[in-house]
Scaffold this motif. Structure first.
Motif, short mmCIF file in Angstrom:
data_model
loop_
_atom_site.label_atom_id
_atom_site.label_comp_id
_atom_site.label_asym_id
_atom_site.label_seq_id
_atom_site.Cartn_x
_atom_site.Cartn_y
_atom_site.Cartn_z
N VAL A 173 3.04 10.55 -27.30
CA VAL A 173 1.95 10.21 -26.39
C VAL A 173 2.45 10.29 -24.96
CG1 VAL A 173 2.42 7.74 -26.48
CG2 VAL A 173 0.15 8.51 -25.87
N LYS A 174 1.60 10.84 -24.08
CA LYS A 174 1.92 10.87 -22.64
C LYS A 174 1.12 9.76 -21.99
CE LYS A 174 1.73 13.82 -18.51
NZ LYS A 174 3.09 13.49 -18.07
N ILE A 175 1.82 8.81 -21.41
CA ILE A 175 1.14 7.62 -20.94
C ILE A 175 1.87 7.05 -19.72
CG2 ILE A 175 2.42 5.98 -22.34
CD1 ILE A 175 -0.16 4.53 -22.94
N ARG A 176 1.11 6.47 -18.81
CA ARG A 176 1.69 5.80 -17.64
C ARG A 176 1.65 4.29 -17.90
NH1 ARG A 176 1.91 6.48 -12.09
NH2 ARG A 176 3.22 4.87 -11.20
N GLU A 215 -6.16 4.89 -10.03
CA GLU A 215 -7.25 5.63 -9.39
C GLU A 215 -6.77 6.53 -8.26
OE1 GLU A 215 -9.55 2.28 -8.33
OE2 GLU A 215 -10.45 2.04 -10.33
N SER A 216 -5.55 6.30 -7.75
CA SER A 216 -5.03 7.10 -6.64
C SER A 216 -4.29 8.34 -7.12
CB SER A 216 -4.10 6.25 -5.76
OG SER A 216 -4.79 5.16 -5.20
N ARG A 217 -4.13 8.49 -8.41
CA ARG A 217 -3.41 9.65 -8.93
C ARG A 217 -4.22 10.92 -8.71
NH1 ARG A 217 -1.33 8.40 -14.91
NH2 ARG A 217 0.06 10.13 -14.42
N SER A 218 -3.54 11.99 -8.40
CA SER A 218 -4.23 13.26 -8.21
C SER A 218 -4.53 13.89 -9.57
CB SER A 218 -3.36 14.21 -7.38
OG SER A 218 -2.11 14.44 -8.03
N GLY A 219 -5.55 14.73 -9.61
CA GLY A 219 -5.93 15.37 -10.87
C GLY A 219 -6.69 14.43 -11.77
N THR A 220 -6.61 14.67 -13.08
CA THR A 220 -7.33 13.85 -14.06
C THR A 220 -6.59 12.55 -14.31
OG1 THR A 220 -8.15 15.85 -15.14
CG2 THR A 220 -8.32 13.80 -16.37
N ASN A 221 -7.27 11.44 -14.11
CA ASN A 221 -6.63 10.13 -14.24
C ASN A 221 -6.49 9.67 -15.69
OD1 ASN A 221 -6.98 10.29 -11.54
ND2 ASN A 221 -7.93 8.31 -11.27
N GLY A 222 -7.41 10.09 -16.56
CA GLY A 222 -7.46 9.51 -17.89
C GLY A 222 -8.07 8.12 -17.83
N VAL A 223 -7.89 7.36 -18.88
CA VAL A 223 -8.50 6.02 -18.93
C VAL A 223 -7.51 4.96 -18.49
CG1 VAL A 223 -10.13 6.65 -20.74
CG2 VAL A 223 -7.88 5.75 -21.37
N ALA A 243 -2.72 -2.45 -10.05
CA ALA A 243 -2.54 -1.51 -11.17
C ALA A 243 -3.67 -0.48 -11.19
CB ALA A 243 -2.49 -2.29 -12.49
N ARG A 244 -4.90 -0.94 -10.98
CA ARG A 244 -6.04 -0.01 -10.96
C ARG A 244 -5.96 0.93 -9.77
NH1 ARG A 244 -10.05 -0.91 -14.57
NH2 ARG A 244 -10.04 -2.90 -15.68
N ALA A 245 -5.48 0.43 -8.63
CA ALA A 245 -5.36 1.28 -7.45
C ALA A 245 -4.36 2.40 -7.69
CB ALA A 245 -4.93 0.44 -6.24
N ILE A 246 -3.26 2.09 -8.37
CA ILE A 246 -2.28 3.12 -8.72
C ILE A 246 -2.92 4.17 -9.62
CG2 ILE A 246 -0.13 3.58 -9.98
CD1 ILE A 246 0.77 0.73 -9.11
N LYS A 306 0.82 -1.21 0.00
CA LYS A 306 0.00 0.00 0.00
C LYS A 306 0.86 1.27 0.00
CE LYS A 306 -4.06 -2.02 2.28
NZ LYS A 306 -4.94 -1.97 3.47
N LYS A 307 1.95 1.25 0.77
CA LYS A 307 2.84 2.41 0.78
C LYS A 307 3.47 2.64 -0.59
CE LYS A 307 4.12 2.46 5.69
NZ LYS A 307 5.23 2.31 6.67
N THR A 308 3.84 1.53 -1.25
CA THR A 308 4.44 1.67 -2.58
C THR A 308 3.41 2.15 -3.60
OG1 THR A 308 5.91 -0.18 -2.03
CG2 THR A 308 5.86 0.50 -4.31
N ILE A 309 2.16 1.71 -3.47
CA ILE A 309 1.10 2.20 -4.35
C ILE A 309 0.95 3.71 -4.20
CG2 ILE A 309 -1.41 2.20 -4.72
CD1 ILE A 309 -1.39 -0.80 -4.08
N GLN A 310 0.96 4.20 -2.96
CA GLN A 310 0.85 5.65 -2.72
C GLN A 310 2.01 6.39 -3.38
OE1 GLN A 310 0.54 5.41 1.62
NE2 GLN A 310 -1.49 6.33 1.49
N THR A 311 3.21 5.84 -3.24
CA THR A 311 4.39 6.47 -3.86
C THR A 311 4.27 6.47 -5.37
OG1 THR A 311 5.80 5.76 -2.02
CG2 THR A 311 6.91 6.36 -4.07
N ALA A 312 3.87 5.33 -5.94
CA ALA A 312 3.75 5.21 -7.39
C ALA A 312 2.71 6.16 -7.96
CB ALA A 312 3.41 3.77 -7.77
N ALA A 313 1.64 6.41 -7.19
CA ALA A 313 0.56 7.28 -7.68
C ALA A 313 0.99 8.73 -7.79
CB ALA A 313 -0.65 7.18 -6.74
N GLU A 314 2.09 9.09 -7.13
CA GLU A 314 2.54 10.48 -7.12
C GLU A 314 3.45 10.81 -8.30
OE1 GLU A 314 4.44 10.77 -3.36
OE2 GLU A 314 2.57 10.63 -2.19
N VAL A 315 3.90 9.81 -9.03
CA VAL A 315 4.83 10.02 -10.15
C VAL A 315 4.32 9.27 -11.38
CG1 VAL A 315 6.83 10.39 -8.66
CG2 VAL A 315 6.25 8.07 -9.41
#
Length: 433
Positions: free
Chosen positions: A270-273, A181-189, A176-179, A149-158
């Motif tokens: 393309v900008k993509i995660r 959905e946890s991103r700030s701002g617009t997530n995209g698809v 993968a979905r948690a990362i 969970k801590k790593t998911i939070q870190t990953a969502a910030e970058v």
């Protein structure tokens, strides 16, 4: 489609109300007695019951508690020939949400029918809107899951690439979905592609798209999943199965944020995660020259290793209780929880299929359970690997290989069927053998 059950001993009335319900676009079933109604409820999912009080075998109001025990999440409207306050109060206290006094106009019946069923749809939509997302969807309090969970939070910030590893059924897509959905701002698809299910000939076109005329059947240009996921997350499941000739193109996408469609000459930015997942040992694949080392290190910027369920301690019970409540509601069963023996069996089982096996086992237990408590009796020798002190100890990989051979033997060596049972691709099946 919403479903309605009409319980009344008057055949003409049942026929007339059936026509009204069907005209409104709902499915309808009828019963002439309380016993018939209960038999229907045992085998059919019903949303709304119109229940007559004066049934030949039972008083309709007295039947309400029994109905609620069988299917708690349904609505009941009483049909009565008695226009008095006591009948109305008794019906509402027993669990009905409304009543209609006979004789009544079909317009009144239609109004109540639509009002109740529309209200149910609204409640379901509200429930869906409150479905857990992001980190809230990850159930687990074990030390290993706290680290995840801590790593998911870190990953969502970058926006750096993430590589999620773990055995089949440990919840890699959920992470993968948690990362995402946890991103700030617009997530995209969030776009998923399973690298193990597509043939080598198709996967490049699916990923990167193609230009018109790029190959025989390319009658028009097509956007690939990379373009569709622009601004969002591309989830590459079973990345170890990505063909070697496509790996340099994925590496270029990660490093330069550009790609070309099949048959194209123009670079597309393309900008993509990118989040990739694997249940294979990629370092072993690298040693066998089946996976590029540079791609591995580029994907493995943020590694997340999911622990197998058998190593997660009390998380097994937390997950089992979550699945119990989910399926009890979906299947309309009055299951209260696990018996003491059931809890013990849950914790003693090996769970080689991990969370997916646990989920499927709980669903099966609820379907066949006739009481209020799950005993988990299905966790017998068929599902548990039992060893004695004299049995030789083998590696997990060898145990997995033996189980795959056992499945293949049961399906007469039908690899496609075995892969579906094991919920892995044929390519993964071949590699594991």
């Amino acid at each position: 489609m919403s479903s309605v059950l009409i319980v009344d001993d008057q055949e003409d009335l049942r026929y007339a109300l059936t026509k009204v319900v069907q005209k409104q676009g709902y499915s309808v079933t009828t019963a002439a007695s309380g016993q018939d109604a209960m038999e229907i409820l045992q085998s059919t999912v019903i949303d709304l019951i119109f229940l007559d009080i004066g049934l030949p075998d039972v008083n309709g109001i007295d039947l309400i508690p029994t109905i609620k025990e069988t299917s708690e999440d349904l609505d009941i409207v009483i049909l009565t020939g008695l226009n008095d306050a006591k009948t109305a109060v008794d019906a509402l206290r027993a669990g009905a949400i409304d009543y209609i006094v006979k004789p009544f106009e079909l317009l009144e019946f239609t109004s109540i029918l639509n009002r109740v069923l529309q209200a149910r749809i609204s409640r379901k939509k509200a429930s869906l809107e409150h479905t857990a997302i992001g980190l809230d969807s990850i159930i687990g309090e074990s030390p290993g899951m706290h680290r995840v969970k801590k790593t998911i939070q870190t990953a969502a910030e970058v926006d750096s690439p993430v590589l999620v590893s773990g055995e089949t059924g440990t919840g890699k897509e959920l992470v993968a979905r948690a990362i995402h959905e946890s991103r700030s701002g617009t997530n995209g698809v969030f776009v998923k592609i399973d690298c193990g299910t597509l043939s080598n000939a198709l996967i490049e076109s699916e990923l990167f798209g193609h230009e018109k005329g790029a190959f025989t059947d390319a009658r028009q240009e097509k956007k690939g999943l990379v373009e569709i996921a622009a601004g969002g997350t591309l989830f590459l499941d079973e990345i170890g199965n990505l063909p070697m000739d496509l790996q340099p193109k994925l590496l270029r996408l990660i490093e330069e944020s550009t790609f070309r469609r099949v048959g194209g000459v123009k670079d597309i930015s393309v900008k993509i995660r990118i989040v990739a997942a694997t249940n294979a040992d990629l370092l072993e694949n690298i040693a066998k020259a089946n996976f590029r080392e540079d791609l591995y290190y580029r994907l493995n910027v943020i590694p997340i290793a999911l622990p197998p369920l058998r190593d997660r301690g009390n998380d097994i019970i937390l997950l089992a209780e979550s699945f119990l409540h989910q399926f009890a509601k979906e299947l309309r069963r009055s299951v209260q929880g696990f018996s003491p023996d059931g809890l013990a069996r849950l914790q003693q089982h090996s769970w080689y299929g991990n969370i997916r096996e646990l989920r499927n086992t709980i669903e099966r237990e609820i379907i066949f359970n006739k009481g209020y408590w799950l005993t988990m009796n299905s966790l017998t020798e068929e599902f548990s690997v039992k060893t004695s002190d004299k049995d030789p100890l083998v590696s997990l990989k060898e145990m997995e290989r033996r189980y795959i051979k056992k499945v293949l033997a049961r399906v007469n060596n039908n690899k496609s069927k075995a892969a579906r049972i094991l919920e892995i691709s044929r390519t993964t099946l071949r590699e594991k053998l």
